[in-house]
Design an enzyme around this catalytic site. Structure first.
Site, PDB file in Angstrom:
ATOM      1  CB  CYS A   1     -15.665  12.280  -6.106  1.00 31.32           C
ATOM      2  SG  CYS A   1     -14.265  13.397  -6.140  1.00 31.32           S
TER       3      CYS A   1
ATOM      4  N   GLY B   1     -13.925  12.792 -11.096  1.00 29.76           N
ATOM      5  CA  GLY B   1     -12.961  12.614 -12.183  1.00 29.76           C
ATOM      6  C   GLY B   1     -12.011  13.801 -12.221  1.00 29.76           C
TER       7      GLY B   1
ATOM      8  CD  GLU C   1      -2.607  -8.047  -0.854  1.00 27.32           C
ATOM      9  OE1 GLU C   1      -2.073  -7.390  -1.777  1.00 27.32           O
ATOM     10  OE2 GLU C   1      -3.667  -7.715  -0.304  1.00 27.32           O
TER      11      GLU C   1
ATOM     12  CE  LYS D   1      -5.103  -5.410   1.850  1.00 27.00           C
ATOM     13  NZ  LYS D   1      -4.625  -5.385   0.556  1.00 27.00           N
TER      14      LYS D   1
ATOM     15  CD  GLU E   1      -4.226  -1.220   1.339  1.00 27.00           C
ATOM     16  OE1 GLU E   1      -4.725  -0.324   0.651  1.00 27.00           O
ATOM     17  OE2 GLU E   1      -4.318  -2.418   1.050  1.00 27.00           O
TER      18      GLU E   1
ATOM     19  CG  HIS F   1      21.105 -10.986  -3.911  1.00 25.78           C
ATOM     20  ND1 HIS F   1      22.275 -11.312  -4.572  1.00 25.78           N
ATOM     21  CD2 HIS F   1      20.418 -12.154  -3.804  1.00 25.78           C
ATOM     22  CE1 HIS F   1      22.280 -12.587  -4.884  1.00 25.78           C
ATOM     23  NE2 HIS F   1      21.152 -13.128  -4.436  1.00 25.78           N
TER      24      HIS F   1
ATOM     25  CE  LYS G   1     -12.639  -1.853  -2.379  1.00 22.73           C
ATOM     26  NZ  LYS G   1     -11.661  -2.792  -1.798  1.00 22.73           N
TER      27      LYS G   1
HETATM   28  C1  AGP Z   1      -5.513  -2.888  -2.116  1.00 24.72           C
HETATM   29  O1  AGP Z   1      -5.793  -3.131  -0.751  1.00 24.72           O
HETATM   30  C2  AGP Z   1      -5.726  -1.437  -2.491  1.00 24.72           C
HETATM   31  N1  AGP Z   1      -7.005  -0.983  -2.140  1.00 24.72           N
HETATM   32  C3  AGP Z   1      -5.351  -1.167  -3.933  1.00 24.72           C
HETATM   33  O2  AGP Z   1      -4.022  -1.582  -4.133  1.00 24.72           O
HETATM   34  C4  AGP Z   1      -6.230  -1.866  -4.998  1.00 24.72           C
HETATM   35  O3  AGP Z   1      -5.972  -3.241  -5.009  1.00 24.72           O
HETATM   36  C5  AGP Z   1      -5.865  -1.288  -6.362  1.00 24.72           C
HETATM   37  O4  AGP Z   1      -6.176   0.088  -6.352  1.00 24.72           O
HETATM   38  C6  AGP Z   1      -6.597  -1.967  -7.528  1.00 24.72           C
HETATM   39  O5  AGP Z   1      -7.977  -1.758  -7.402  1.00 24.72           O
HETATM   40  P1  AGP Z   1      -8.959  -2.603  -8.377  1.00 24.72           P
HETATM   41  O6  AGP Z   1      -8.742  -4.039  -8.047  1.00 24.72           O
HETATM   42  O7  AGP Z   1     -10.333  -2.108  -8.044  1.00 24.72           O
HETATM   43  O8  AGP Z   1      -8.553  -2.297  -9.787  1.00 24.72           O
END
Ligand code: AGP
Length: 613
Positions: free
Chosen positions: A2, A105, A486, A490, A493, A509, A608
């Protein structure tokens, strides 16, 4: 997560609030709303609008003439309790509409609180946990001042909350409170703000006060007071924000993600240069007073989530190779419930771009209880994790707005590699000559990143070629193994295509059973200790008619005979190669998501910063 913005001013605030909410959109949301005490009208009351959907939908509902007022709060909601719907959008009100609340929260004891409120005759209009706060304040305000009411209510809530509150009883006073969820004060000229993050208020002030855990704040247009939940007054000085709002805007790029991918050369340059002194040696000033303790560590534990965890995995290879100290890298959500073995000889590193990830913050607190030496590796000054760690090492990526982390990742890896060099020297495991050679090489990385970015158009063609593939595999080894995770993350997501990252040696395996002519495997096969092993993996996939998209070292003619498509990166030492090989993976994910018409910067279901469990 939020987003909250509140403003008390001498001018109209409704536009300020709407624009602030727009600058918080990157956090991910499904509904929005605002409330203002309009100047017009003989009796003070709240005018409010809220709606499911985007801020643009909210704007259509607002006739700014009705919303001309000098105090108000706004909110973008990322649903936790109660479906995304108008009734659950914030702000929420007390029965008598005398108290308005916005919240970020999770209030973990809301059900028992709600049960009591219902028994005492309160009527609820939403399914949210937040609404209990408005009704509780309605009860306390009958006996206490607004400040006293808010302090008492914060003491009975459990879980996480950043609150924005206005009482009709004090129509020129804006309140905020913080517990396990970020909230800042923007100290303006004749106006003051609360917000979840800096971009919301940066057009109006650069003076930011980071509200601490357990604090309640009371703002008027000219005054800022800070208190503990216990009522004791606190003091805090503003931090001057150095970066510009344009840094938190797209700057001509179609998406924040593409902008941030292309900012990596400068972001990595900023992060690297900060930790290499004029003599060409590694220097971590923020750790200077911890040197003697660091010299006595016998183990390193790195904890993070998502992309930050992948950066930690790269750091492990360098720390173990250079420092000869065992390194464990754990997912924060597992670490915090895993009864970890820690002591005062453990160096605990929490990696987090936002510095607000709930699981990583909880893991840090666990480590502190065990008396480990805790260091935060973070991209946001003043964030929760930086304030609770014994010390902080910052990345200098600048604000990262897109949900998909890109420049923060390469900056995290860069700083971890520099830290490994610094620590190896400190522990006496690295000669000055070798140190200077490594630091000289890492300084070439920003230029090499620029070279890789020139492949963006070619990578877009690969994205269009494979965009309908239902599944992808990413494989790599050693320093590049984390980039297999990674790259897959990417793609998943932001394009919603299923992808898996695997250690290339694991193909036999099990995963090899997946391979057929519909199945692209992205293979990082740069010149390294394991280059020949990667060629063998490519051969075993090609033998089963699998598709190979290879990331290879410039000048490698041999791999041309094996891969279906190749993206070249400049040669560098294997230790630094993940910084280069991740860019093609970021661009492949980006262009695939665009080709599939996805919401690149705000992918569905994601936020984010995951500030709740
Ligand atoms: C990565 O592209 C994602 N947005 C997510 O995995 C992110 O890296 C994860 O939530 C950790 O966030 P932070 O680095 O702000 O702790």
């Amino acid at each position: 997560m939020c987003g909250i913005i509140g403003c008390v001013s001498k001018r109209n605030v409704s536009e300020i609030i709407i624009n602030g909410l727009k600058r918080l959109e990157y956090r991910g949301y499904d509904s929005a709303g605002l409330a203002v005490i309009p100047d017009s009208g003989h009796k003070k009351s709240f005018h409010f609008k809220k709606t499911a959907g985007k801020i643009s939908a909210l704007e259509t509902l607002i006739n700014h003439a009705d919303f001309t007022g000098t105090i108000g709060i706004g909110h973008t909601r990322w649903a936790t309790h109660g479906i995304p719907a108008e009734k659950n959008a914030h702000p929420h009100f007390s029965c008598d509409k005398e108290v308005v609340v916005v919240h970020n929260g999770i209030i973990e004891n809301y059900e028992e609180l709600k049960e009591g409120l219902l028994k005492r005759g309160h009527k609820f209009s939403s399914d949210t946990d937040t609404e209990v706060v408005a009704h509780l304040l309605e009860e306390y305000i009958r006996k206490y001042s607004p400040l006293g009411s808010l302090q008492r209510v914060t003491r009975i809530l459990t879980g996480s909350f950043a609150l924005g509150v206005i009482f009709l009883k004090e129509p020129q006073t804006l309140y905020g409170a913080r517990c396990n969820s970020p909230l800042i004060i923007g100290a303006g000229d004749g106006e003051n703000f609360i917000a979840s993050d800096v971009p919301a208020v940066l057009p109006y002030t650069r003076k930011i006060i980071y509200i601490d855990e357990g604090q309640v704040v009371r703002l008027t247009a000219d005054k800022i007071n800070i208190f503990g939940f216990d009522g004791h007054p606190h003091r805090a000085l503003p931090t001057e924000i150095k970066w510009d709002i344009k840094d938190a805007e797209k700057g001509g790029y179609p998406h924040f993600m593409l902008k941030e991918i292309f900012e990596q050369p400068s972001a990595v340059e900023s992060s690297i240069s900060y930790y290499i002194n004029s003599k060409g040696c590694g220097e971590f000033k923020s750790l200077a007073n911890l040197k003697e303790r660091i010299k006595k560590i016998n183990r390193i534990v790195i904890t993070a989530c998502g992309t930050a965890w992948h950066a930690g995995l790269v750091g492990k290879y360098a720390l173990e190779e250079l420092c000869r100290v065992p390194v464990e890298v754990s997912i924060a959500s597992e670490f915090r419930y895993g009864n970890p073995v820690l002591d005062n000889h453990t160096l605990f590193v929490a990696i987090s771009q936002s510095g607000e990830t709930a699981d990583t913050l909880a893991a840090l607190r666990e480590a502190k209880c065990a008396k480990a030496l805790t260091i935060a590796l973070c991209n946001v000054v003043g964030s929760s994790i930086t304030r609770e760690a014994d010390s902080t090492v910052y990345t200098y990526a600048g604000p990262e707005i897109s949900v998909a982390s890109t420049k923060a990742y390469t900056c995290q890896i860069s700083v971890l590699l520099l830290f490994a060099v610094y620590l190896a020297r400190l522990l006496g495991n690295l000669s000055s000559k070798k140190e200077k050679q490594l630091l000289k090489e890492i300084k070439t990385i920003p230029g090499k990143l620029k070279t890789v970015l020139k492949s963006s158009d070619e990578i877009r063609s690969f994205a269009h070629k494979y965009k309908n593939a239902p599944n992808f595999m990413y494989i790599a080894r050693r320093y590049n193994f984390p980039n297999a995770y990674e790259g897959a993350l990417k793609l998943k997501e932001i394009s919603y295509t299923h992808a898996e990252g695997y250690g290339a040696g694991e193909m036999k395996h099990g995963p090899l059973a997946l391979v057929d002519n519909t199945f692209p495997t992205v293979t990082i096969a740069v010149k390294s200790l394991v280059y020949e092993k990667m060629l063998s993996n490519i051969q075993e996939i090609k033998a089963r008619r699998g598709i190979i998209i290879a990331v290879a070292t410039e000048g490698d003619e041999y791999i041309k005979h094996m891969a279906d498509d190749i993206i070249y990166v400049p040669e560098t030492q294997e230790m630094f190669s993940p910084l280069l090989t991740v860019l093609p993976l970021q661009l492949l994910a980006y262009h695939t998501a665009v080709a599939k018409g996805r919401n690149v910067d705000q992918p569905r279901n994601l936020a984010k910063s995951v500030t709740v469990e």
